[in-house]
Every structure is written in C-alpha cells, then in structure tokens.
Design a protein around this motif. Structure first.
Motif, PDB file in Angstrom:
ATOM      1  N   ALA A 161       0.835  -1.198   0.000  1.00 20.29           N
ATOM      2  CA  ALA A 161       0.000   0.000   0.000  1.00 20.29           C
ATOM      3  C   ALA A 161       0.869   1.247   0.000  1.00 20.29           C
ATOM      4  O   ALA A 161       1.912   1.293   0.667  1.00 20.29           O
ATOM      5  CB  ALA A 161      -0.916   0.009   1.226  1.00 20.29           C
ATOM      6  N   GLY A 162       0.446   2.253  -0.744  1.00 22.14           N
ATOM      7  CA  GLY A 162       1.188   3.504  -0.799  1.00 22.14           C
ATOM      8  C   GLY A 162       0.365   4.604  -1.417  1.00 22.14           C
ATOM      9  O   GLY A 162      -0.786   4.385  -1.844  1.00 22.14           O
ATOM     10  N   PRO A 163       0.903   5.805  -1.488  1.00 21.66           N
ATOM     11  CA  PRO A 163       0.161   6.951  -2.035  1.00 21.66           C
ATOM     12  C   PRO A 163      -0.305   6.744  -3.467  1.00 21.66           C
ATOM     13  O   PRO A 163      -1.311   7.341  -3.883  1.00 21.66           O
ATOM     14  CB  PRO A 163       1.174   8.099  -1.944  1.00 21.66           C
ATOM     15  N   ASP A 164       0.405   5.908  -4.230  1.00 18.43           N
ATOM     16  CA  ASP A 164       0.048   5.709  -5.635  1.00 18.43           C
ATOM     17  C   ASP A 164      -0.947   4.575  -5.846  1.00 18.43           C
ATOM     18  O   ASP A 164      -1.328   4.294  -6.989  1.00 18.43           O
ATOM     19  CB  ASP A 164       1.310   5.435  -6.460  1.00 18.43           C
ATOM     20  N   GLY A 165      -1.357   3.903  -4.770  1.00 21.90           N
ATOM     21  CA  GLY A 165      -2.331   2.834  -4.899  1.00 21.90           C
ATOM     22  C   GLY A 165      -1.961   1.616  -4.076  1.00 21.90           C
ATOM     23  O   GLY A 165      -0.948   1.592  -3.383  1.00 21.90           O
ATOM     24  N   VAL A 166      -2.807   0.593  -4.171  1.00 18.32           N
ATOM     25  CA  VAL A 166      -2.631  -0.641  -3.411  1.00 18.32           C
ATOM     26  C   VAL A 166      -2.624  -1.812  -4.388  1.00 18.32           C
ATOM     27  O   VAL A 166      -3.503  -1.912  -5.251  1.00 18.32           O
ATOM     28  CB  VAL A 166      -3.758  -0.817  -2.372  1.00 18.32           C
ATOM     29  N   VAL A 167      -1.633  -2.688  -4.232  1.00 23.11           N
ATOM     30  CA  VAL A 167      -1.465  -3.821  -5.145  1.00 23.11           C
ATOM     31  C   VAL A 167      -1.359  -5.096  -4.332  1.00 23.11           C
ATOM     32  O   VAL A 167      -0.705  -5.129  -3.283  1.00 23.11           O
ATOM     33  CB  VAL A 167      -0.206  -3.644  -6.024  1.00 23.11           C
ATOM     34  N   ARG A 183      -9.028 -15.589 -10.157  1.00 23.34           N
ATOM     35  CA  ARG A 183      -7.737 -15.929  -9.576  1.00 23.34           C
ATOM     36  C   ARG A 183      -6.635 -15.102 -10.226  1.00 23.34           C
ATOM     37  O   ARG A 183      -6.587 -14.991 -11.458  1.00 23.34           O
ATOM     38  CB  ARG A 183      -7.446 -17.418  -9.749  1.00 23.34           C
ATOM     39  N   ILE A 184      -5.772 -14.514  -9.403  1.00 23.10           N
ATOM     40  CA  ILE A 184      -4.723 -13.650  -9.943  1.00 23.10           C
ATOM     41  C   ILE A 184      -3.427 -14.435 -10.094  1.00 23.10           C
ATOM     42  O   ILE A 184      -3.092 -15.288  -9.276  1.00 23.10           O
ATOM     43  CB  ILE A 184      -4.504 -12.405  -9.061  1.00 23.10           C
ATOM     44  N   ALA A 185      -2.691 -14.125 -11.163  1.00 22.23           N
ATOM     45  CA  ALA A 185      -1.402 -14.763 -11.414  1.00 22.23           C
ATOM     46  C   ALA A 185      -0.282 -13.740 -11.470  1.00 22.23           C
ATOM     47  O   ALA A 185       0.887 -14.093 -11.655  1.00 22.23           O
ATOM     48  CB  ALA A 185      -1.449 -15.537 -12.729  1.00 22.23           C
ATOM     49  N   ALA A 186      -0.643 -12.463 -11.297  1.00 22.34           N
ATOM     50  CA  ALA A 186       0.331 -11.366 -11.334  1.00 22.34           C
ATOM     51  C   ALA A 186      -0.170 -10.282 -10.391  1.00 22.34           C
ATOM     52  O   ALA A 186      -1.331 -10.311  -9.953  1.00 22.34           O
ATOM     53  CB  ALA A 186       0.452 -10.828 -12.766  1.00 22.34           C
ATOM     54  N   PRO A 187       0.676  -9.330 -10.029  1.00 21.10           N
ATOM     55  CA  PRO A 187       0.218  -8.235  -9.162  1.00 21.10           C
ATOM     56  C   PRO A 187      -1.035  -7.577  -9.716  1.00 21.10           C
ATOM     57  O   PRO A 187      -1.149  -7.325 -10.919  1.00 21.10           O
ATOM     58  CB  PRO A 187       1.414  -7.278  -9.161  1.00 21.10           C
ATOM     59  N   HIS A 188      -1.991  -7.291  -8.818  1.00 21.47           N
ATOM     60  CA  HIS A 188      -3.304  -6.788  -9.225  1.00 21.47           C
ATOM     61  C   HIS A 188      -3.672  -5.603  -8.336  1.00 21.47           C
ATOM     62  O   HIS A 188      -3.557  -5.668  -7.112  1.00 21.47           O
ATOM     63  CB  HIS A 188      -4.347  -7.903  -9.090  1.00 21.47           C
ATOM     64  N   ALA A 189      -4.152  -4.524  -8.936  1.00 24.15           N
ATOM     65  CA  ALA A 189      -4.538  -3.333  -8.178  1.00 24.15           C
ATOM     66  C   ALA A 189      -5.842  -3.579  -7.429  1.00 24.15           C
ATOM     67  O   ALA A 189      -6.741  -4.290  -7.914  1.00 24.15           O
ATOM     68  CB  ALA A 189      -4.690  -2.142  -9.113  1.00 24.15           C
ATOM     69  N   LEU A 190      -5.953  -3.003  -6.236  1.00 16.68           N
ATOM     70  CA  LEU A 190      -7.164  -3.081  -5.443  1.00 16.68           C
ATOM     71  C   LEU A 190      -7.821  -1.708  -5.391  1.00 16.68           C
ATOM     72  O   LEU A 190      -7.149  -0.683  -5.292  1.00 16.68           O
ATOM     73  CB  LEU A 190      -6.864  -3.547  -4.012  1.00 16.68           C
ATOM     74  N   VAL A 191      -9.155  -1.708  -5.453  1.00 17.05           N
ATOM     75  CA  VAL A 191      -9.919  -0.467  -5.320  1.00 17.05           C
ATOM     76  C   VAL A 191     -10.922  -0.640  -4.196  1.00 17.05           C
ATOM     77  O   VAL A 191     -11.303  -1.770  -3.837  1.00 17.05           O
ATOM     78  CB  VAL A 191     -10.645  -0.100  -6.633  1.00 17.05           C
TER      79      VAL A 191
END
Length: 220
Positions: A161-167, A183-191
């Motif tokens: 988590a950081g100012p530019d978003g959460v992954v 199902r995720i297989a790579a880094p994925h952004a959270l909203v």
C-alpha cells in the motif's frame, strides 16, 4: 513482527532473537514455537495446535514439543522450575506470559501528526488494518495480516500500500488469491469495496477517502 520483552527482542522478519547486545541461537522449530506464542499472547496455545503448525502433516510426540519449549526457556533465561515467560498450562498447552512491547506499532507522534489507518480488510466481523508498505497475509500468526483459516497458506499473499495505490500479489499459495472472483497470477490493483478471497476466506478491501466519505446522518 518485532517484539521486545525484558532484555530480549524477537524479530520474525529477520528470524532473529536477540538478548542484551547479542543474538541468541534457536533451532528453527524453537523459533517457530516462540514466534507463535508471542504472536498469540497472552492466550493459551494448545499443544495440538503447536504440533500442527510447526510439524504439519507429521506425527510427533508431545515429548518433542516439551524438549523444544525447554530450549526456548534456556535461551530466554527462564527458570525451568518456575518459568515466568513461557508458562505451561496443565493439560492444555503453553502461553507467553511476559510483558511485551510491539516495536512495529505506530508511534504516538505519528498519530498526533494526523496518522491513521487508510486501508483495511473487512473479514467476517474483524477489521484487519493495512500499513503503508508491505503487508504479508497468511495463516501463520506472525503474518502482518493474520487470517486463521484452513484454506489459507502460512504465507499466502502480499499487499503493498502507498500513495500511488494498493497492489496485491499471490505468494505461491496452495488455494490461490482471487480478486472479484478471478484468480490472480500477477500483481493486481485493489480499489475500495472490491472482494478479495484467500483460499475460501472472503474479505472486502476498504480505503478511506476524505473526499468520498459519506456525511454523517442526523439522528431522528
């Protein structure tokens, strides 16, 4: 997790126990058990839980557990005849009884300067806060975000988590990490408001926003 108690500091990230000015040797199993007891303090941890966590899938006699606990007490300088740090609870298990300080906790100065929890997971009836930077999610009690479910791996996922978003990214878990059912297989952004599932444990990711916060409703 970094915890200070007496003259000792336990650092789970570095897998190091320090006493006074120097490191103290612990076998891997002894370190795991101490880590679990400290993380779940002051609760009693049953013997079968410790055996399952530290020797998964193996048949181990309780006598082996007692030997490892003895190793921990010796490393901590705990009196084996009348221990005050790692206490035996008859016919149940062990508990960590010493006064301890969480060194990873937010300092009061930060809170006074306006620091607050900006991100969290809502899991069942619990709120699991996320700090800025790396958050390891897993079933191991030393995880930054502890989700104690049988379908969750010991180290299941990582949330940054950081100012530019959460992954979020999966850490090779057995049952997978899912975002909105995929199902995720790579880094994925959270909203804010999205569903995150660890194995079969479903949580909701939340992010505070001063601009988007709903106003307080009047009491009628």
């Amino acid at each position: 997790m970094r915890v200070r108690f007496g003259s000792c500091v336990l650092d789970s990230g570095a897998r190091e126990l320090r006493r006074g000015d120097g490191p103290v040797h612990l076998s891997p199993k002894a370190f795991d058990i101490l880590e679990i007891l400290v993380a779940r303090r002051p609760n009693v941890v049953a013997k079968d839980v410790l055996l399952d966590e530290v020797w998964p899938g193996k048949v181990v006699e309780e006598a082996n557990l007692a030997i490892v606990v003895g190793e921990i007490r010796k490393a901590l300088g705990d009196d084996p005849r009348s221990p005050a740090t790692v206490v035996t609870v008859a016919r149940r298990g062990y508990r960590f009884a010493a006064q301890a300080e969480d060194l990873d906790a937010r300092p009061p100065e930060e809170a006074r300067d306006g620091g607050y929890v900006r991100w969290w997971l809502a899991w069942h009836d619990k709120t699991l806060p996320l700090r800025e930077g790396e958050n390891l999610v897993g079933r191991h009690p030393a995880s930054d975000v502890w989700i104690n479910g049988s379908s969750v791996s010991r180290t299941h996922a990582r949330i940054v988590a950081g100012p530019d978003g959460v992954v979020i990214e999966d850490r090779g878990s057995r049952n997978g990490t899912f975002v909105e059912g995929e199902r995720i297989a790579a880094p994925h952004a959270l909203v804010d408001g999205c569903t995150v599932t660890f194995g079969s444990e479903r949580a909701t990711f939340r992010q505070w926003s001063d601009e988007a916060a709903v106003g307080t409703e009047p009491v009628r």
